[in-house]
Design a protein around this motif. Structure first.
Motif, PDB file in Angstrom:
ATOM      1  N   LEU A 126      -1.130  17.925  11.381  1.00 15.55           N
ATOM      2  CA  LEU A 126      -1.766  18.184  12.667  1.00 15.55           C
ATOM      3  C   LEU A 126      -1.122  19.357  13.406  1.00 15.55           C
ATOM      4  N   CYS A 127       0.061  19.769  12.969  1.00 18.65           N
ATOM      5  CA  CYS A 127       0.762  20.894  13.604  1.00 18.65           C
ATOM      6  C   CYS A 127       0.740  22.148  12.727  1.00 18.65           C
ATOM      7  N   ALA A 128      -0.083  22.125  11.686  1.00 19.41           N
ATOM      8  CA  ALA A 128      -0.099  23.245  10.740  1.00 19.41           C
ATOM      9  C   ALA A 128      -0.493  24.566  11.399  1.00 19.41           C
ATOM     10  N   GLY A 129      -1.277  24.503  12.473  1.00 23.49           N
ATOM     11  CA  GLY A 129      -1.717  25.726  13.136  1.00 23.49           C
ATOM     12  C   GLY A 129      -0.720  26.279  14.126  1.00 23.49           C
ATOM     13  N   ARG A 130       0.388  25.590  14.331  1.00 23.99           N
ATOM     14  CA  ARG A 130       1.391  26.050  15.274  1.00 23.99           C
ATOM     15  C   ARG A 130       2.493  26.808  14.557  1.00 23.99           C
ATOM     16  N   THR A 131       2.993  27.853  15.167  1.00 25.95           N
ATOM     17  CA  THR A 131       4.105  28.601  14.589  1.00 25.95           C
ATOM     18  C   THR A 131       5.399  27.830  14.784  1.00 25.95           C
TER      19      THR A 131
ATOM     20  N   ASN B  17       0.844  -1.204   0.000  1.00 24.70           N
ATOM     21  CA  ASN B  17       0.000   0.000   0.000  1.00 24.70           C
ATOM     22  C   ASN B  17       0.880   1.255   0.000  1.00 24.70           C
ATOM     23  N   LEU B  18       1.813   1.288  -0.927  1.00 29.12           N
ATOM     24  CA  LEU B  18       2.771   2.396  -0.969  1.00 29.12           C
ATOM     25  C   LEU B  18       2.114   3.752  -1.170  1.00 29.12           C
ATOM     26  N   ASP B  19       0.939   3.757  -1.787  1.00 28.29           N
ATOM     27  CA  ASP B  19       0.256   5.036  -2.013  1.00 28.29           C
ATOM     28  C   ASP B  19      -0.089   5.727  -0.695  1.00 28.29           C
ATOM     29  N   GLN B  20      -0.177   4.963   0.388  1.00 28.66           N
ATOM     30  CA  GLN B  20      -0.494   5.581   1.676  1.00 28.66           C
ATOM     31  C   GLN B  20       0.650   6.468   2.166  1.00 28.66           C
ATOM     32  N   LEU B  21       1.860   6.198   1.702  1.00 27.06           N
ATOM     33  CA  LEU B  21       2.999   7.027   2.092  1.00 27.06           C
ATOM     34  C   LEU B  21       2.954   8.409   1.455  1.00 27.06           C
ATOM     35  N   THR B  22       2.201   8.547   0.376  1.00 26.81           N
ATOM     36  CA  THR B  22       2.159   9.830  -0.334  1.00 26.81           C
ATOM     37  C   THR B  22       1.090  10.761   0.228  1.00 26.81           C
ATOM     38  N   GLY B  23       0.290  10.274   1.164  1.00 28.54           N
ATOM     39  CA  GLY B  23      -0.775  11.090   1.739  1.00 28.54           C
ATOM     40  C   GLY B  23      -0.318  11.873   2.948  1.00 28.54           C
ATOM     41  N   SER B  24      -1.255  12.543   3.584  1.00 32.16           N
ATOM     42  CA  SER B  24      -0.928  13.395   4.720  1.00 32.16           C
ATOM     43  C   SER B  24      -0.409  12.603   5.922  1.00 32.16           C
ATOM     44  N   ALA B  25      -0.750  11.312   5.973  1.00 33.07           N
ATOM     45  CA  ALA B  25      -0.295  10.482   7.093  1.00 33.07           C
ATOM     46  C   ALA B  25       0.996   9.744   6.773  1.00 33.07           C
ATOM     47  N   GLY B  26       1.607  10.033   5.621  1.00 32.39           N
ATOM     48  CA  GLY B  26       2.773   9.287   5.177  1.00 32.39           C
ATOM     49  C   GLY B  26       3.922   9.292   6.165  1.00 32.39           C
ATOM     50  N   ALA B  27       4.261  10.465   6.706  1.00 33.67           N
ATOM     51  CA  ALA B  27       5.387  10.547   7.633  1.00 33.67           C
ATOM     52  C   ALA B  27       5.116   9.749   8.902  1.00 33.67           C
TER      53      ALA B  27
ATOM     54  N   ARG C 101      11.583  18.697  13.365  1.00 36.74           N
ATOM     55  CA  ARG C 101      11.531  18.489  11.921  1.00 36.74           C
ATOM     56  C   ARG C 101      10.260  17.757  11.517  1.00 36.74           C
ATOM     57  N   ARG C 102       9.883  16.755  12.294  1.00 37.38           N
ATOM     58  CA  ARG C 102       8.651  16.028  11.992  1.00 37.38           C
ATOM     59  C   ARG C 102       7.429  16.940  12.125  1.00 37.38           C
ATOM     60  N   ASP C 103       7.386  17.711  13.210  1.00 40.17           N
ATOM     61  CA  ASP C 103       6.222  18.563  13.448  1.00 40.17           C
ATOM     62  C   ASP C 103       6.074  19.662  12.399  1.00 40.17           C
ATOM     63  N   LEU C 104       7.180  20.132  11.870  1.00 43.37           N
ATOM     64  CA  LEU C 104       7.121  21.223  10.895  1.00 43.37           C
ATOM     65  C   LEU C 104       6.353  20.830   9.636  1.00 43.37           C
TER      66      LEU C 104
END
Length: 322
Positions: free
Chosen positions: A276-281, A171-181, A269-272
């Motif tokens: 789910l962290c898009a609203g944080r500066t 299911n490699l396509d799942q890596l390309t989505g928002s949950a990939g990391a 680096r992960r959070d950036l």
């Protein structure tokens, strides 16, 4: 360290010539020597995707031999760990004076900074997770004790981890989505858990020195957000002197402060790039992981990754650096 973080699209390459296969393998992994093992028609397929420096490949091919030679290593590529799991057929992995015969469900790890070979005498299918060595908490010298050691995927911790890796490969396509990391780093966490078990770091009979280091590394990871995390607090929590603590890390060619900073930077680096962290500066993310001074965080981040946190966060989709 590579600054790449965005997911790659799933790439599929089908070849009917060993020269084309060699090019595809080198592009997917690190420079390797590929030699067909019999004079019959050659064919292969490589499907791969990656995110945040973790690359997952589903590879199928006819018999051949792969070699990572000293000459290829001398080119100075970044060192990676590669975790392989056979899905069909058999393969022989050789590294560090050990041999592991891998059959469907078996896992094994190898290190691209040292010579290795893989021998496939029949048609096969395998999945490979490749990642920079610094992405897991175990030091390379400990993982080095597991290279070319067969790990069962049908019992123990391997039986828990193998199904996850298998599903990731198909299911490699799942890596390309928002949950990939998150999926990629979950795979690394599971692999680290297997390594920890294989090394005997989690049992009553574990070597006291190794078990202590494992507890210290776990303690650091659990307290990265605390401004009180320091050599003194770590030593006190484990009833040892700070001198002893510094000696433990010095034996692994690092320092306590370097280890803490590296782990904090990795979490930032992960959070950036985590939706789910898009609203944080950037400053909020830095503070979350123990960097109270935003300008200082920006400087150490740029030193580590060659790019500012803001620019890193805004990076477009890009290919994984290998």
């Amino acid at each position: 360290m590579s600054a790449t973080t965005r997911p790659e699209p799933v790439a599929t390459v089908r070849v009917h010539d060993v020269s084309d296969f060699r090019v595809a393998v080198n592009a997917s992994f690190v420079p390797l020597r590929v030699t067909p093992s019999r004079h019959t028609a050659f064919h292969g397929m490589i499907r791969g995707a990656g995110v945040d420096q973790v690359h997952v490949t589903d590879l199928q091919a006819t018999p051949h031999v792969i070699e990572r030679t000293p000459e290829l290593i001398a080119r100075g590529d970044q060192p990676y760990f590669k975790v392989s799991m056979m899905l069909a057929g058999r393969g022989l992995l050789v590294q560090d004076g050990r041999e592991a015969l891998l059959e469907p469900g078996n896992l094994a790890v190898y290190d691209t900074s040292r010579p290795y070979s893989l021998v496939f005498d029949e048609d096969f299918r395998t999945m490979v997770v490749m990642f920079p060595r610094h992405l897991i908490t175990l030091p390379p010298e400990l993982v080095g004790e597991l290279t070319a050691v067969r790990i069962s995927g049908s019992e123990g911790l391997g039986a828990v981890v193998a199904p996850y890796l298998r599903q990731l490969a198909v299911n490699l396509d799942q890596l390309t989505g928002s949950a990939g990391a998150r999926l990629a780093h979950s795979a690394l966490d599971l692999v680290t858990t297997v390594f920890t078990g294989e090394l005997g770091l989690d049992g009553a009979g574990a070597d006291p020195h190794r078990a202590l280091m494992q507890r210290i590394r776990a303690h650091i990871d659990q307290n990265l957000s605390s401004s009180d995390l320091s050599p003194a607090s770590i030593a006190a929590a484990h009833f040892i002197s700070t001198r002893h603590l510094h000696g433990l890390f010095r034996a692994q060619d690092t320092t306590v402060s370097t280890w803490i900073r590296t782990r904090r930077l990795d979490r930032c680096r992960r959070d950036l790039t985590d939706p789910l962290c898009a609203g944080r500066t950037v400053a909020e993310i830095a503070a979350r992981w123990g960097f109270a001074d935003a300008p200082h965080f920006s400087r150490v981040f740029k030193t580590a990754y060659g790019i500012s946190p803001s620019a890193y966060r805004a990076m477009p989709h890009s290919a994984l650096s290998r």
